[in-house]
Design a protein around this motif. Structure first.
Motif, PDB file in Angstrom:
ATOM      1  N   THR A 123      32.417  51.697  -0.394  1.00 53.93           N
ATOM      2  CA  THR A 123      33.513  51.806   0.618  1.00 53.93           C
ATOM      3  C   THR A 123      32.866  53.126   1.249  1.00 53.93           C
ATOM      4  N   LYS A 124      32.941  53.023   2.598  1.00 50.54           N
ATOM      5  CA  LYS A 124      32.239  54.128   3.519  1.00 50.54           C
ATOM      6  C   LYS A 124      33.241  54.700   4.405  1.00 50.54           C
ATOM      7  N   LYS A 125      33.976  56.010   3.968  1.00 51.52           N
ATOM      8  CA  LYS A 125      34.812  56.648   4.607  1.00 51.52           C
ATOM      9  C   LYS A 125      34.441  56.999   6.057  1.00 51.52           C
TER      10      LYS A 125
ATOM     11  N   GLY B  24      31.951  55.540 -15.212  1.00 51.32           N
ATOM     12  CA  GLY B  24      32.322  54.804 -16.244  1.00 51.32           C
ATOM     13  C   GLY B  24      33.086  53.710 -15.449  1.00 51.32           C
ATOM     14  N   LYS B  25      33.917  54.088 -14.489  1.00 45.43           N
ATOM     15  CA  LYS B  25      34.577  53.093 -13.827  1.00 45.43           C
ATOM     16  C   LYS B  25      34.067  52.094 -12.945  1.00 45.43           C
TER      17      LYS B  25
ATOM     18  N   THR C 235      32.364  51.222  -5.765  1.00 44.29           N
ATOM     19  CA  THR C 235      33.870  51.177  -6.452  1.00 44.29           C
ATOM     20  C   THR C 235      33.530  50.223  -7.656  1.00 44.29           C
ATOM     21  N   ALA C 236      32.592  49.303  -7.479  1.00 47.71           N
ATOM     22  CA  ALA C 236      32.458  48.403  -8.604  1.00 47.71           C
ATOM     23  C   ALA C 236      31.264  47.806  -8.608  1.00 47.71           C
TER      24      ALA C 236
ATOM     25  N   THR D 294      37.663  52.984   8.032  1.00 50.02           N
ATOM     26  CA  THR D 294      36.913  52.803   6.749  1.00 50.02           C
ATOM     27  C   THR D 294      36.200  51.438   6.593  1.00 50.02           C
ATOM     28  N   GLU D 295      34.875  51.613   6.179  1.00 52.83           N
ATOM     29  CA  GLU D 295      34.088  50.369   6.311  1.00 52.83           C
ATOM     30  C   GLU D 295      33.852  49.776   4.695  1.00 52.83           C
ATOM     31  N   TYR D 296      34.027  48.695   4.599  1.00 50.63           N
ATOM     32  CA  TYR D 296      33.689  48.041   3.344  1.00 50.63           C
ATOM     33  C   TYR D 296      32.499  47.212   3.142  1.00 50.63           C
ATOM     34  N   TYR D 297      31.535  47.245   2.099  1.00 49.82           N
ATOM     35  CA  TYR D 297      30.425  46.291   2.052  1.00 49.82           C
ATOM     36  C   TYR D 297      30.350  45.928   0.579  1.00 49.82           C
ATOM     37  N   GLU D 298      29.690  44.648   0.819  1.00 47.80           N
ATOM     38  CA  GLU D 298      29.602  43.860  -0.464  1.00 47.80           C
ATOM     39  C   GLU D 298      27.953  43.989  -0.544  1.00 47.80           C
ATOM     40  N   LEU D 299      27.380  44.550  -1.683  1.00 51.66           N
ATOM     41  CA  LEU D 299      26.052  44.837  -1.776  1.00 51.66           C
ATOM     42  C   LEU D 299      25.289  44.007  -2.712  1.00 51.66           C
TER      43      LEU D 299
END
Ligand code: SF4
Ligand code: SF4
Length: 435
Positions: free
Chosen positions: A102-104, A366-367, A87-88, A181-186
């Motif tokens: 984000t892992k669904k 691009g997002k 996402t970013a 849903t799992e959220y990661y900071e990579l």
């Protein structure tokens, strides 16, 4: 959003698990770097794994893709996240990118699923099968397609009624509706963008009748009809299940057409249509296949010979621009077109029309970055700072582009481009090694 993010560290992030992303990930991993490969879909392989044969060699697409995909899946240096989105991405310093991932939930524990398909049989919900381009239905509990990787069931939670029938029959008890849903900071040191392309949506050209006339299909739908993992055992027109006798191709559907905002050549449509025409002549020897074109652009190695081969097989080429497609009561289609050589308007009747849809950029890429940080070209593909000298370098040092994320291209060029992107990424990693 106040979700808790798990921290991950890798050398490289590859965004996109199609043929370009897979190739880039393998090259990095084979050099010893740890790679996280993020794919938005339920299987690796991108669009290539769904194709029939490839031009100009007519090699089986799945026979090339599946061994490569298994090699990626088994590689000790590659971690794969499917059904996941980046996402970013923020560049903190020369050697440090942070990405939010984000892992669904799949609602199936992949490692325990044996792909027995009992859940599919038990599920009472039927919806359009996107992997078969909507030509048939699938269940809400389903295995995406027979050569998917991972080969495991998934629950389409948007259409699931939570009846529990799949859970009851699953012999390994691997269906788990509590998954979230799992959220990661990579944290990574380099990024390869291989986000691929989108196909042009033919609903944007209403005069071709896609979505209104049942026997007007897209080239991707025809691709599925002729693929080894196809939905029917022969070629059928969807309106009434008849085997078509006269099939027409409309080239440049949504390509080289400023009226629909896509003035660029999609590069692959001429050749994939010629390929499909040759396969159709093999599958339906009595059928007539006509290709309506503006120009045939057979520019690659072996392409012109492939085009001449199609002519030799009896494929009919008409230099004609299609004005309108209308439907007769029996489902046949009347094509009104300008015969460009003769300069007159003509009409022709066909049983089935295939729209050779063009290539559009994938807007998600691009997002991912801050406003204007990643430069895009006027058609929203990733721009290359030095197109001729270093075509995989982007406007951000340390971020590289592979395959059709930068422009329309065919499979060999995508693989070459992935080779270039991964070599640049490896060189970047070596140059920015921590002391
Ligand atoms: S719980 Fe959902 S996926 Fe499972 S059988 Fe019922 S509808 Fe199908
Ligand atoms: S989820 Fe269970 S029932 Fe469905 S394919 Fe996997 S093992 Fe079989």
């Amino acid at each position: 959003m106040n979700e808790e993010r798990k921290m991950l560290h890798y050398d490289a992030l590859v965004v996109g698990g199609g043929i370009a992303g897979g190739e880039a990930a393998l090259n990095l991993a084979n050099t010893g770097y740890k790679v996280l490969l993020v794919e938005k879909d339920r299987s690796l392989g991108g669009k290539m794994i769904l194709l029939s044969k490839v031009f100009p060699t007519l090699d089986c697409s799945a026979c090339i893709t599946t061994p490569k995909v298994s090699e990626i899946a088994r590689h000790k240096n590659i971690t794969i996240f499917t059904e996941s989105e980046v996402t970013a991405i923020v560049k903190k310093s020369e050697n440090d990118f942070t990405a939010q991932v984000t892992k669904k939930p799949r609602y199936v524990r992949v490692e325990d699923c044996t792909a027995c398909q009992l859940c599919e049989k038990a599920c009472p919900v039927s919806v359009r099968d996107e992997y078969q381009s909507g030509l048939i239905g699938r269940k809400a509990a389903f295995i995406p397609f027979s050569i998917a990787n991972p080969k495991a069931a998934a629950i389409d939670i948007e259409n699931c009624t939570l009846c529990g029938a799949c859970e009851k029959v699953c012999p390994t008890h691997c269906i788990d509706f509590t998954m979230e849903t799992e959220y990661y900071e990579l944290h990574v040191r380099t990024v390869v963008l291989a986000t691929g392309f989108n196909l042009f949506d033919p609903l944007q050209i209403p005069r071709y009748g896609y979505g209104q006339h049942k026997n007007v299909i897209t080239s991707m739908q025809m691709e599925r009809e002729i693929a080894p993992t196809r939905p029917y055992n022969t070629i059928l027109r969807p309106g009434d299940g008849k085997v078509p006798d006269r099939i027409a191709y409309v080239l440049c559907t949504g390509s080289r057409d400023a009226t629909v905002g896509n003035p660029i050549c999609s590069q692959i449509c001429c050749m994939y249509s010629i390929k499909q025409a040759q396969l159709l002549m093999g599958a339906l020897p009595m059928a007539d296949v006509t290709i309506y074109y503006i120009n045939i652009r057979s520019f690659g190695k072996g392409f012109e010979e492939f085009y001449q081969q199609a002519k030799g097989m009896g494929v009919n080429f008409v230099k004609g621009k299609i004005g309108k497609i209308t439907e007769k009561e029996n489902g046949n289609l009347i094509l009104r077109y300008e015969d460009i050589n003769e300069g007159v308007v003509k009409e022709a009747e066909h049983d089935m029309v295939v729209l050779s849809v063009g290539v559009k950029s994938n807007p998600t890429v691009g997002k991912m970055f801050g406003r204007g940080e990643l430069k895009l070209d006027p058609f929203h593909f990733v721009a290359q700072d030095d197109l001729l000298g270093s075509p995989s370098k982007t406007s951000i040092d340390g971020v590289f582009v592979a395959g059709t994320a930068s422009a329309p291209m065919d499979i060999p060029d995508s693989i070459l481009s992935a080779g270039s992107a991964s070599s640049e990424a490896i060189s970047y990693l070596i140059q920015h090694q921590e002391p």
